[in-house]
Enzyme design. Sequence first.
Site, short mmCIF file in Angstrom:
data_model
loop_
_atom_site.label_atom_id
_atom_site.label_comp_id
_atom_site.label_asym_id
_atom_site.label_seq_id
_atom_site.Cartn_x
_atom_site.Cartn_y
_atom_site.Cartn_z
N ASP A 89 0.85 -1.19 0.00
CA ASP A 89 0.00 0.00 0.00
C ASP A 89 0.89 1.24 0.00
O ASP A 89 1.90 1.31 0.70
CB ASP A 89 -0.92 0.00 1.23
CG ASP A 89 -2.06 1.00 1.09
OD1 ASP A 89 -3.21 0.56 0.97
OD2 ASP A 89 -1.79 2.23 1.10
N ILE A 90 0.51 2.23 -0.78
CA ILE A 90 1.33 3.44 -0.93
C ILE A 90 1.31 4.31 0.34
O ILE A 90 2.22 5.13 0.55
CB ILE A 90 0.82 4.26 -2.16
CG1 ILE A 90 1.90 5.16 -2.71
CG2 ILE A 90 -0.43 5.07 -1.83
CD1 ILE A 90 1.57 5.73 -4.09
N ASN A 107 -12.92 -2.99 2.59
CA ASN A 107 -13.81 -1.85 2.72
C ASN A 107 -14.85 -1.95 1.60
O ASN A 107 -14.50 -2.20 0.44
CB ASN A 107 -13.02 -0.54 2.61
CG ASN A 107 -12.17 -0.30 3.85
OD1 ASN A 107 -12.56 -0.66 4.96
ND2 ASN A 107 -11.00 0.29 3.67
N GLY A 160 -15.03 3.89 3.61
CA GLY A 160 -13.72 4.40 3.23
C GLY A 160 -13.22 3.82 1.93
O GLY A 160 -12.10 4.13 1.50
N GLN A 161 -14.02 2.95 1.28
CA GLN A 161 -13.55 2.41 -0.01
C GLN A 161 -13.33 3.56 -0.99
O GLN A 161 -14.25 4.36 -1.23
CB GLN A 161 -14.55 1.41 -0.60
CG GLN A 161 -14.01 0.75 -1.88
CD GLN A 161 -14.96 -0.28 -2.50
OE1 GLN A 161 -16.08 -0.48 -2.03
NE2 GLN A 161 -14.51 -0.91 -3.57
N SER A 162 -12.11 3.66 -1.48
CA SER A 162 -11.78 4.76 -2.38
C SER A 162 -11.36 4.27 -3.76
O SER A 162 -11.31 5.05 -4.71
CB SER A 162 -10.66 5.62 -1.77
OG SER A 162 -9.51 4.84 -1.56
N HIS A 183 -10.27 -5.19 -3.25
CA HIS A 183 -8.94 -5.41 -2.69
C HIS A 183 -9.04 -5.80 -1.23
O HIS A 183 -9.84 -5.24 -0.49
CB HIS A 183 -8.05 -4.16 -2.86
CG HIS A 183 -8.68 -2.88 -2.43
ND1 HIS A 183 -9.62 -2.24 -3.20
CD2 HIS A 183 -8.53 -2.14 -1.32
CE1 HIS A 183 -10.01 -1.13 -2.58
NE2 HIS A 183 -9.37 -1.05 -1.42
N HIS A 191 -7.10 -5.70 2.21
CA HIS A 191 -5.98 -5.11 2.93
C HIS A 191 -5.44 -6.18 3.88
O HIS A 191 -6.21 -6.81 4.62
CB HIS A 191 -6.44 -3.94 3.81
CG HIS A 191 -6.94 -2.74 3.08
ND1 HIS A 191 -6.19 -1.61 2.90
CD2 HIS A 191 -8.14 -2.48 2.50
CE1 HIS A 191 -6.89 -0.69 2.25
NE2 HIS A 191 -8.08 -1.20 1.99
P1 AMP Z 1 -9.68 1.61 0.15
O1 AMP Z 1 -9.71 2.92 0.87
O2 AMP Z 1 -10.16 0.44 0.97
O3 AMP Z 1 -10.38 1.69 -1.19
O4 AMP Z 1 -8.17 1.30 -0.11
C1 AMP Z 1 -7.45 1.86 -1.17
C2 AMP Z 1 -6.01 1.77 -0.78
O5 AMP Z 1 -5.24 1.94 -1.96
C3 AMP Z 1 -5.57 2.83 0.22
O6 AMP Z 1 -5.06 2.20 1.39
C4 AMP Z 1 -4.49 3.62 -0.55
O7 AMP Z 1 -3.41 4.00 0.27
C5 AMP Z 1 -4.06 2.60 -1.59
N1 AMP Z 1 -3.51 3.16 -2.82
C6 AMP Z 1 -4.00 4.19 -3.55
N2 AMP Z 1 -3.23 4.39 -4.63
C7 AMP Z 1 -2.23 3.48 -4.58
C8 AMP Z 1 -1.11 3.19 -5.42
N3 AMP Z 1 -0.85 3.86 -6.54
N4 AMP Z 1 -0.28 2.18 -5.04
C9 AMP Z 1 -0.52 1.49 -3.90
N5 AMP Z 1 -1.56 1.70 -3.09
C10 AMP Z 1 -2.41 2.69 -3.42
#
Ligand code: AMP
Length: 113
Positions: A30-31, A86, A92-94, A99, A101
């Site tokens: 995760d970034i 999520n 908080g799913q973004s 995916h 975690h």
């Molecule tokens: P969620 O909020 O459950 O949708 O998780 C999305 C996750 O993706 C978050 O923890 C972000 O930090 C991670 N994320 C977003 N962009 C990247 C990226 N380019 N490389 C790795 N992780 C990412």
Amino acid sequence: MNDCLFCKIIAGQIPSKKIYEDEHTYAFEDIDPKAPTHVLIVPKKHITGLKEATREEAEIVGLCHLTAAKIGRERGIEDGYRTVLNVGPKSGQSVFHLHVHLLGGRDLRWPPG
Ligand code: AMP
Ligand code: ZN
């Protein structure tokens, strides 16, 4: 899917710190890590999220969790880790590519916030 961040990562169009890959799953750091181990495990097939997954995709969703367990074993964090999905914006799913975690390497509070 054309405009999906994680599809682009899987395709190598956007860089990632890859940890593991097999026929159906892809795992990368995760970034913005929230724990010493914070790995994302995604299906190579675009699935928008858990609530959109179909019965036909059950094996792939399960394989994402088994990949998480494999990484947890390899990282030596089996004394306590968490797998989290999520689901939906209020969780908080973004990123709308399913995916898992994998969080571990520190004490984890319950319930999560
Ligand atoms: P969620 O909020 O459950 O949708 O998780 C999305 C996750 O993706 C978050 O923890 C972000 O930090 C991670 N994320 C977003 N962009 C990247 C990226 N380019 N490389 C790795 N992780 C990412
Ligand atoms: Zn995707």
